[in-house]
Scaffold this motif. Structure first.
Motif, PDB file in Angstrom:
ATOM      1  N   HIS A  54       0.816  -1.209   0.000  1.00 59.78           N
ATOM      2  CA  HIS A  54       0.000   0.000   0.000  1.00 59.78           C
ATOM      3  C   HIS A  54       0.856   1.268   0.000  1.00 59.78           C
ATOM      4  CE1 HIS A  54      -2.820  -3.064   1.534  1.00 59.78           C
ATOM      5  NE2 HIS A  54      -3.755  -2.298   1.007  1.00 59.78           N
ATOM      6  N   GLN A  55       0.279   2.353  -0.472  1.00 62.75           N
ATOM      7  CA  GLN A  55       0.979   3.629  -0.495  1.00 62.75           C
ATOM      8  C   GLN A  55       0.922   4.311   0.869  1.00 62.75           C
ATOM      9  OE1 GLN A  55      -1.994   3.052  -1.893  1.00 62.75           O
ATOM     10  NE2 GLN A  55      -3.215   4.901  -2.212  1.00 62.75           N
ATOM     11  N   SER A  56       2.046   4.915   1.254  1.00 63.39           N
ATOM     12  CA  SER A  56       2.115   5.639   2.522  1.00 63.39           C
ATOM     13  C   SER A  56       2.122   7.146   2.308  1.00 63.39           C
ATOM     14  CB  SER A  56       3.361   5.214   3.304  1.00 63.39           C
ATOM     15  OG  SER A  56       4.535   5.499   2.562  1.00 63.39           O
ATOM     16  N   CYS A  57       1.826   7.573   1.078  1.00 69.93           N
ATOM     17  CA  CYS A  57       1.712   9.001   0.759  1.00 69.93           C
ATOM     18  C   CYS A  57       0.529   9.176  -0.181  1.00 69.93           C
ATOM     19  CB  CYS A  57       3.001   9.515   0.113  1.00 69.93           C
ATOM     20  SG  CYS A  57       3.328   8.798  -1.527  1.00 69.93           S
ATOM     21  N   SER A  58       0.058  10.398  -0.305  1.00 67.88           N
ATOM     22  CA  SER A  58      -1.028  10.671  -1.250  1.00 67.88           C
ATOM     23  C   SER A  58      -0.507  10.559  -2.678  1.00 67.88           C
ATOM     24  CB  SER A  58      -1.583  12.071  -1.015  1.00 67.88           C
ATOM     25  OG  SER A  58      -2.494  12.420  -2.031  1.00 67.88           O
ATOM     26  N   ILE A  59      -1.304   9.940  -3.549  1.00 72.03           N
ATOM     27  CA  ILE A  59      -0.908   9.825  -4.954  1.00 72.03           C
ATOM     28  C   ILE A  59      -1.777  10.697  -5.860  1.00 72.03           C
ATOM     29  CG2 ILE A  59       0.010   7.509  -4.596  1.00 72.03           C
ATOM     30  CD1 ILE A  59      -2.594   6.568  -6.183  1.00 72.03           C
ATOM     31  N   GLY A  60      -2.743  11.414  -5.274  1.00 69.86           N
ATOM     32  CA  GLY A  60      -3.580  12.307  -6.078  1.00 69.86           C
ATOM     33  C   GLY A  60      -4.764  11.650  -6.745  1.00 69.86           C
ATOM     34  N   CYS A  61      -5.050  10.397  -6.381  1.00 70.19           N
ATOM     35  CA  CYS A  61      -6.250   9.692  -6.854  1.00 70.19           C
ATOM     36  C   CYS A  61      -7.174   9.510  -5.651  1.00 70.19           C
ATOM     37  CB  CYS A  61      -5.902   8.317  -7.434  1.00 70.19           C
ATOM     38  SG  CYS A  61      -5.180   8.324  -9.075  1.00 70.19           S
ATOM     39  N   ASN A  62      -8.262  10.259  -5.612  1.00 71.89           N
ATOM     40  CA  ASN A  62      -9.122  10.226  -4.430  1.00 71.89           C
ATOM     41  C   ASN A  62      -9.604   8.826  -4.087  1.00 71.89           C
ATOM     42  OD1 ASN A  62      -8.755  12.940  -4.642  1.00 71.89           O
ATOM     43  ND2 ASN A  62     -10.914  13.493  -4.735  1.00 71.89           N
ATOM     44  N   TRP A  63     -10.049   8.092  -5.088  1.00 71.63           N
ATOM     45  CA  TRP A  63     -10.641   6.775  -4.813  1.00 71.63           C
ATOM     46  C   TRP A  63      -9.581   5.770  -4.362  1.00 71.63           C
ATOM     47  CZ3 TRP A  63      -9.807   2.125  -7.466  1.00 71.63           C
ATOM     48  CH2 TRP A  63      -9.017   2.214  -8.618  1.00 71.63           C
ATOM     49  N   LEU A  64      -8.329   5.943  -4.803  1.00 72.55           N
ATOM     50  CA  LEU A  64      -7.257   5.051  -4.361  1.00 72.55           C
ATOM     51  C   LEU A  64      -6.666   5.495  -3.027  1.00 72.55           C
ATOM     52  CD1 LEU A  64      -5.298   4.237  -7.645  1.00 72.55           C
ATOM     53  CD2 LEU A  64      -6.337   2.574  -6.086  1.00 72.55           C
ATOM     54  N   ASP A  65      -6.614   6.786  -2.802  1.00 71.67           N
ATOM     55  CA  ASP A  65      -6.015   7.277  -1.557  1.00 71.67           C
ATOM     56  C   ASP A  65      -6.845   6.916  -0.327  1.00 71.67           C
ATOM     57  OD1 ASP A  65      -3.573   8.321  -2.358  1.00 71.67           O
ATOM     58  OD2 ASP A  65      -4.449  10.218  -3.003  1.00 71.67           O
ATOM     59  N   GLN A  66      -8.133   6.596  -0.521  1.00 72.74           N
ATOM     60  CA  GLN A  66      -8.921   6.131   0.627  1.00 72.74           C
ATOM     61  C   GLN A  66      -8.534   4.700   1.022  1.00 72.74           C
ATOM     62  OE1 GLN A  66     -13.151   5.575  -0.161  1.00 72.74           O
ATOM     63  NE2 GLN A  66     -12.711   5.208  -2.342  1.00 72.74           N
ATOM     64  N   HIS A  67      -7.804   4.019   0.134  1.00 73.08           N
ATOM     65  CA  HIS A  67      -7.351   2.652   0.400  1.00 73.08           C
ATOM     66  C   HIS A  67      -5.836   2.628   0.616  1.00 73.08           C
ATOM     67  CE1 HIS A  67     -11.351   1.617  -0.638  1.00 73.08           C
ATOM     68  NE2 HIS A  67     -11.209   1.741  -1.942  1.00 73.08           N
ATOM     69  N   ASN A  68      -5.341   3.619   1.311  1.00 71.68           N
ATOM     70  CA  ASN A  68      -3.899   3.749   1.528  1.00 71.68           C
ATOM     71  C   ASN A  68      -3.464   3.035   2.803  1.00 71.68           C
ATOM     72  OD1 ASN A  68      -5.030   5.370   3.483  1.00 71.68           O
ATOM     73  ND2 ASN A  68      -3.788   7.171   3.041  1.00 71.68           N
ATOM     74  N   LEU A  69      -2.240   3.301   3.239  1.00 73.47           N
ATOM     75  CA  LEU A  69      -1.753   2.800   4.521  1.00 73.47           C
ATOM     76  C   LEU A  69      -2.322   3.686   5.621  1.00 73.47           C
ATOM     77  CD1 LEU A  69       0.260   0.812   5.963  1.00 73.47           C
ATOM     78  CD2 LEU A  69       1.914   2.701   5.850  1.00 73.47           C
ATOM     79  N   LYS A  70      -3.211   3.132   6.435  1.00 75.07           N
ATOM     80  CA  LYS A  70      -3.973   3.954   7.377  1.00 75.07           C
ATOM     81  C   LYS A  70      -3.135   4.515   8.515  1.00 75.07           C
ATOM     82  CE  LYS A  70      -7.844   3.847   5.238  1.00 75.07           C
ATOM     83  NZ  LYS A  70      -8.275   5.074   4.544  1.00 75.07           N
ATOM     84  N   PRO A 113      -4.012   7.880 -13.647  1.00 68.60           N
ATOM     85  CA  PRO A 113      -3.458   8.789 -12.633  1.00 68.60           C
ATOM     86  C   PRO A 113      -4.326  10.030 -12.430  1.00 68.60           C
ATOM     87  CG  PRO A 113      -1.744   8.055 -14.144  1.00 68.60           C
ATOM     88  CD  PRO A 113      -3.056   7.616 -14.738  1.00 68.60           C
ATOM     89  N   LEU A 114      -4.308  10.544 -11.196  1.00 64.22           N
ATOM     90  CA  LEU A 114      -4.961  11.810 -10.835  1.00 64.22           C
ATOM     91  C   LEU A 114      -6.464  11.799 -11.085  1.00 64.22           C
ATOM     92  CD1 LEU A 114      -2.247  14.296 -12.186  1.00 64.22           C
ATOM     93  CD2 LEU A 114      -2.461  13.325  -9.890  1.00 64.22           C
ATOM     94  N   SER A 115      -7.086  10.628 -10.937  1.00 67.72           N
ATOM     95  CA  SER A 115      -8.528  10.512 -11.146  1.00 67.72           C
ATOM     96  C   SER A 115      -9.260  10.553  -9.802  1.00 67.72           C
ATOM     97  CB  SER A 115      -8.865   9.213 -11.879  1.00 67.72           C
ATOM     98  OG  SER A 115      -8.346   8.098 -11.179  1.00 67.72           O
ATOM     99  N   LYS A 116     -10.351  11.313  -9.748  1.00 71.34           N
ATOM    100  CA  LYS A 116     -11.127  11.405  -8.511  1.00 71.34           C
ATOM    101  C   LYS A 116     -11.936  10.130  -8.275  1.00 71.34           C
ATOM    102  CE  LYS A 116     -11.591  16.440  -8.494  1.00 71.34           C
ATOM    103  NZ  LYS A 116     -12.544  17.592  -8.477  1.00 71.34           N
ATOM    104  N   GLU A 117     -12.529   9.609  -9.359  1.00 67.86           N
ATOM    105  CA  GLU A 117     -13.330   8.391  -9.284  1.00 67.86           C
ATOM    106  C   GLU A 117     -12.589   7.262  -9.985  1.00 67.86           C
ATOM    107  OE1 GLU A 117     -16.005   8.430  -7.526  1.00 67.86           O
ATOM    108  OE2 GLU A 117     -16.171  10.613  -7.265  1.00 67.86           O
ATOM    109  N   PHE A 118     -13.090   6.035  -9.799  1.00 69.20           N
ATOM    110  CA  PHE A 118     -12.484   4.881 -10.465  1.00 69.20           C
ATOM    111  C   PHE A 118     -12.385   5.140 -11.961  1.00 69.20           C
ATOM    112  CE2 PHE A 118     -12.851   0.986 -12.893  1.00 69.20           C
ATOM    113  CZ  PHE A 118     -11.878   0.185 -12.326  1.00 69.20           C
ATOM    114  N   ALA A 119     -11.201   4.950 -12.515  1.00 67.33           N
ATOM    115  CA  ALA A 119     -10.996   5.147 -13.951  1.00 67.33           C
ATOM    116  C   ALA A 119      -9.819   4.299 -14.411  1.00 67.33           C
ATOM    117  CB  ALA A 119     -10.742   6.620 -14.264  1.00 67.33           C
ATOM    118  N   LEU A 120      -9.962   3.705 -15.584  1.00 66.75           N
ATOM    119  CA  LEU A 120      -8.910   2.867 -16.154  1.00 66.75           C
ATOM    120  C   LEU A 120      -8.101   3.646 -17.179  1.00 66.75           C
ATOM    121  CD1 LEU A 120     -11.002  -0.393 -16.646  1.00 66.75           C
ATOM    122  CD2 LEU A 120      -9.202  -0.027 -14.957  1.00 66.75           C
TER     123      LEU A 120
END
Length: 275
Positions: free
Chosen positions: A165-181, A229-236
């Motif tokens: 998991h990521q320990s920093c913000s990556i600029g993707c809102n939907w992914l950053d909610q699933h980060n290292l808490k 990258p840099l997507s607020k919602e799920f995007a491929l």
């Protein structure tokens, strides 16, 4: 929990060379795919590209989500596919992996269970951030203790930390909610240790490189589907699968680059709303 360690020696230049393979999402059934991409076929294509590129490297780092369906066969497929590269592998779990099956199958297939790699000038520390059946990550106290002890054990060696998991913000809102808490706890442990040069992770299915004054955060494309990258919602994304090549230099510098498959052979279903 017992944390195993492995030692490795490198060529005369002192550099340690790595490949990162991440988020393969394999199935027992070779015909199965993820959001329109056959994950075994894309993984095999990435491995074939590595062979074609013929870049010298010492170790393979598999940073989680090896399996999508938790099956023994999916982990066997991973080992069978990557074995043609004839290099040792270290691995860690992602949020989609099932650890009992993962540990048993990968160990039976001869993969090293070590979570600490010590070379002439570097040490690598692999951390388990999985929270069972949850998409986000968390470092349990035993993982933080292992990290602190490893850093104190080799204060003179440059250090690369690996996790899913990521320990920093990556600029993707939907992914950053699933980060290292508990990223704050992680950063408190590493703060006194200037030898920590970078954190390498998976999970986000995209190329990511961010440098602070103290360390670099690096993530790599998946070997199957890519997230925009840099997507607020799920995007491929329509970028192709790939891998990362890293050179850990004796002087503490890290040189790395991403290599993707050419063409548009593995495109996901553009109508997918999640997975």
């Amino acid at each position: 929990m017992e944390f195993e360690k492995v030692f490795t020696h490198v060529d005369s230049d002192g550099d340690l060379r790595l490949l990162q393979l991440t988020d393969t999402h394999l199935f027992a059934n070779s015909a199965m795919g993820l959001l329109g991409v056959n994950t075994l076929a894309s993984f095999e294509a990435v491995v074939a590209q590595i062979q074609q590129d013929n870049i010298p490297f010492d170790w393979i780092m598999a940073t989680g989500d090896i399996s999508q369906d938790h099956s023994e066969r999916s982990y066997e497929r991973f080992v069978e596919t990557v074995s043609v590269l004839e290099k040792p592998i270290l691995w860690l779990p992602g949020n989609h992996d099932w650890q009992p099956t993962m540990h048993q199958t990968l160990s039976q297939k001869g993969l090293n269970r070590a979570k600490q790699l010590v070379s002439d000038h570097w040490q690598l520390i692999l951390l388990d951030t999985q929270v069972a059946e949850k998409p986000h990550g968390y470092l349990e106290p035993e993982q933080l203790d292992f990290l602190a002890n490893s850093l104190s054990e080799y204060p003179q060696k440059h250090t690369l930390i690996l996790m899913h998991h990521q320990s920093c913000s990556i600029g993707c809102n939907w992914l950053d909610q699933h980060n290292l808490k508990n990223a704050d706890d992680f950063h408190k442990v590493i703060a006194p240790h200037s030898q920590v040069k970078a954190v390498l992770f998976g999970h986000i299915h995209q190329n990511f490189e961010y440098q602070t004054s103290q360390l670099a955060y690096i993530a790599s494309p998946s070997t199957c589907i890519q997230f925009l990258p840099l997507s607020k919602e799920f995007a491929l994304d329509r970028q192709q699968p790939g891998y990362r090549y890293l050179t850990l230099c004796a002087n503490g510098e890290i040189h790395s680059r991403v290599k993707r498959l050419a063409g548009q052979q593995f495109l996901p279903d553009a109508q997918s709303q999640g997975y």
